[in-house]
Design an enzyme around this catalytic site. Sequence first.
Site, mmCIF file in Angstrom:
data_model
loop_
_atom_site.group_PDB
_atom_site.id
_atom_site.type_symbol
_atom_site.label_atom_id
_atom_site.label_comp_id
_atom_site.label_asym_id
_atom_site.label_seq_id
_atom_site.Cartn_x
_atom_site.Cartn_y
_atom_site.Cartn_z
ATOM 1 N N HIS A 377 25.328 39.618 42.036
ATOM 2 C CA HIS A 377 26.547 40.208 42.606
ATOM 3 C C HIS A 377 26.382 40.774 44.011
ATOM 4 C CE1 HIS A 377 30.449 41.814 42.601
ATOM 5 N NE2 HIS A 377 30.312 42.843 41.806
ATOM 6 N N TYR A 508 38.115 53.243 37.484
ATOM 7 C CA TYR A 508 37.795 52.497 38.708
ATOM 8 C C TYR A 508 38.359 51.091 38.592
ATOM 9 C CZ TYR A 508 34.843 49.776 41.991
ATOM 10 O OH TYR A 508 34.389 48.934 42.966
ATOM 11 N N THR A 521 35.248 45.135 48.999
ATOM 12 C CA THR A 521 36.206 45.773 48.091
ATOM 13 C C THR A 521 36.426 47.226 48.485
ATOM 14 O OG1 THR A 521 34.496 46.500 46.530
ATOM 15 C CG2 THR A 521 35.468 44.315 46.155
#
Length: 836
Positions: A377, A508, A521
Amino acid sequence: MSSVRNIPSIDQQLAKDQRKDSVTMSSRSEANAKDATQSFSKDKLAPLASHTNPESKTGVTFAAQDKLPKLPIPDLDTTCKKYIAALDPLQTAREHADTEQAVHDFMRSEGPELQEKLKRYATGQSSYIEQFWYDSYLNFDNPVVLNLNPFFLLEDDPTPARNNQVTRAASLVVSALSFVRAVRKEELPPDTVRGQPLDMYQYSRMFGTARIPTDNGCHIGQDSNAKHIVVLCRGQFYWFDVMDDNHDLVMTEKDVTLNLQVVVDDAMQTPVHEAAKGALGVLSTENRKIWSGLRELMSKDEGSNNSDCLNIVDTALFIVCLDWSEPLNSADLCTNMLCGTSEIERGVQIGTCTNRWYDKLQIIVCKNGSAGINFEHTGVDGHTVLRFASDVYTDTILRFARSINGQAPSLWASTSPDPSKRDPESFGDVSTTPHKLEWDMVPELSTALRFAETRLADLIQQNEFQTLEFMQYGKNFITSMGFSPDAFVQMAFQAAYYGMYGRLESCYEPAMTKAYFHGRTEAIRPVTPESVEFVRTFWAENPPARKIETLRKACERHTAITRDCAKAQGVDRHLYALMCLWQRQVDSEDSDTTSRNGGASTNGYSSPVSDRDPTNPSSSPKRHSMLSSADGEEDGSSSPSPPRPSSSHHPAQPLPAIFADPGWDKLNNTILSTSNCGNPSLRQFGFGPTSAEGFGIGYIIKDGSVSICASSKHRQTRRFVDAIEGYFLEMRRLLRAARKSGGQEDKGASRAREAEEKRGVERRGRAIAGGGEGQLGGGEKKEEGGAEESDDDMGGYGFFDAGMLLQAIRASEEGAPSEKVVRRREVGKKLRLMEY
């Protein structure tokens, strides 16, 4: 296969071509980025059915990169006000007063100075947050499995013949290679939102990359010329070339199928108990420093194969994992895609958890053809990998269509020459025959593998996964009722959690900021005063209209916050950058120099100033190196909570008040970590919980359904998922009731039916009530007696306990005693007098 390839870090690759961003700043804007993309023809922007276009030109993929606006640094005062507002519903009055004072102190002391230093630092960077964000991932020392890597579960192939392991895997590999080719030839149309191009930088970082551990954190290495894949089967490693130096495919789907079958047959020759003892992929699940030491151990002996083997794995385009399991349900499939299965037989681990390499992009295919993707990621977000997964899935369907009709369209602007018709000499230096990697299993390595496996088995057992595939309604019904689908589902999570625990916790949700250069993001904080008011109203005895009114206000507030975050005007990334800058200032003897130069990255993943070489206008990011829109379309994949820096070595410089205040820890201890990422190509999407007491919730909102994968460390995950389902059903009941009492027209009815109603067309026979979503919600039916199907008798947690349906219950009991009498009679256990 060429000799061992040295895989440099991103820092080393980008050091050659960094330049001052002021060169291109004057041309960076949303309008210029849009113009740069629209200068290409529609065929190149949407190549479907245009693959035979002889005028096809490269360059569309990264055309807008140097025109995209830079990520703006929010105003500090505005960020602090939003920060206080985000904490308000999570704190007591005393706690909130303390936070307000801490923010006030920060604004009067370090805050303005840090803000100015951040502005100066950002002038020499692609993004003010990028380097700090890479560091937060690459300095993460715990295992990446279940902590960082998310997964996608693909829908089954619609062609039944492909739903077995080898044919499905070969189909996915060929489609994935076509995607790689489109990226490398810059023919992949850019992502857009309402015509506005998005940053495409992450696509140049997807393939041939590996997360490599070192003693000082990890770094990301990439071989931008990689042309082979690695296949894992029963924990054994195989590789073969699949592309030539021109990025064209050198194997047909039939060739790949044959290779994979050969791999499976060879892997089966080794008994599973023996293969497990040499399944070195499990080492990639270790603590990162331990893994770093093991890599050194593996390659320290001269003449060892291990260095060559590691290099082949690290530089592969991606990993293909051929599993021997056949998970029977959605939850087990999700578990297999995220962390593999743990199954002990005669004291040996034979589960699929040993058939992985978590430092790279992995395509996982089960024995029955079920397939998914697990990805590292650090350099890519869910929105990027979603595009990859969607295009791969679409291409498999279109290629099957072309096998029936040669005129069927292609997804790609151009395709590789048919390998079966090429001159073998044109392939160059390639090796398409599968090779098995043979590791030198020194005693220390065997012992380390054993301990790594037992720790991984512990980690898997500590987590559980449950899924909900809610088929009653989805996006169409929610929008027909006037709600944002994402906001509607977010309120479901809060209502379900409140119904179980009587409180709300920090939530979140990532918002995509790829409308900006190197955007990643921003954090949406879904818990607001409006959402608190809604869940309290929802769980109390209030009329449907009141509940829907508070829901609408909560959803509107959520949508407004989402839009702010998509414009990079959130709270978390800005404050995290300030905190990291303060830490660098503390750690450096010359803070001014560090601020100007951005400090030296210790992890090998720098923030490049620009993708392109100023001396070569045609250059592209791939040649030098290695997510929510305003309408509520999130990027996916939760991000790790920013770590709190330590000031133990600098007692003279205490932590700034805003970060020392308990409110900072409360906000960043995410209990509900959620992410909306998916489309019809995916069945599920998910990730592990980000805190020991929390849930990880991946969800996909489709036209007629909602898919949810929830994870936790055994915190009643099934019960929580059932509560979400119960909420969805209850809200449909409330919305139906409100629509009927309000006399609202059916927004989902067809235009033809509206015209028919107005004309008063004479009907013959009995009209049949439809069950479409637009008609009072999806799945609505009539029972034989003509009465509507009731949602009152639903599953899930505690709706009756909360008294939500007391009125319905009382109405169904004719002549029932008064409520007070019923309550008094039913309190406590009725004893039998004869016992006394």
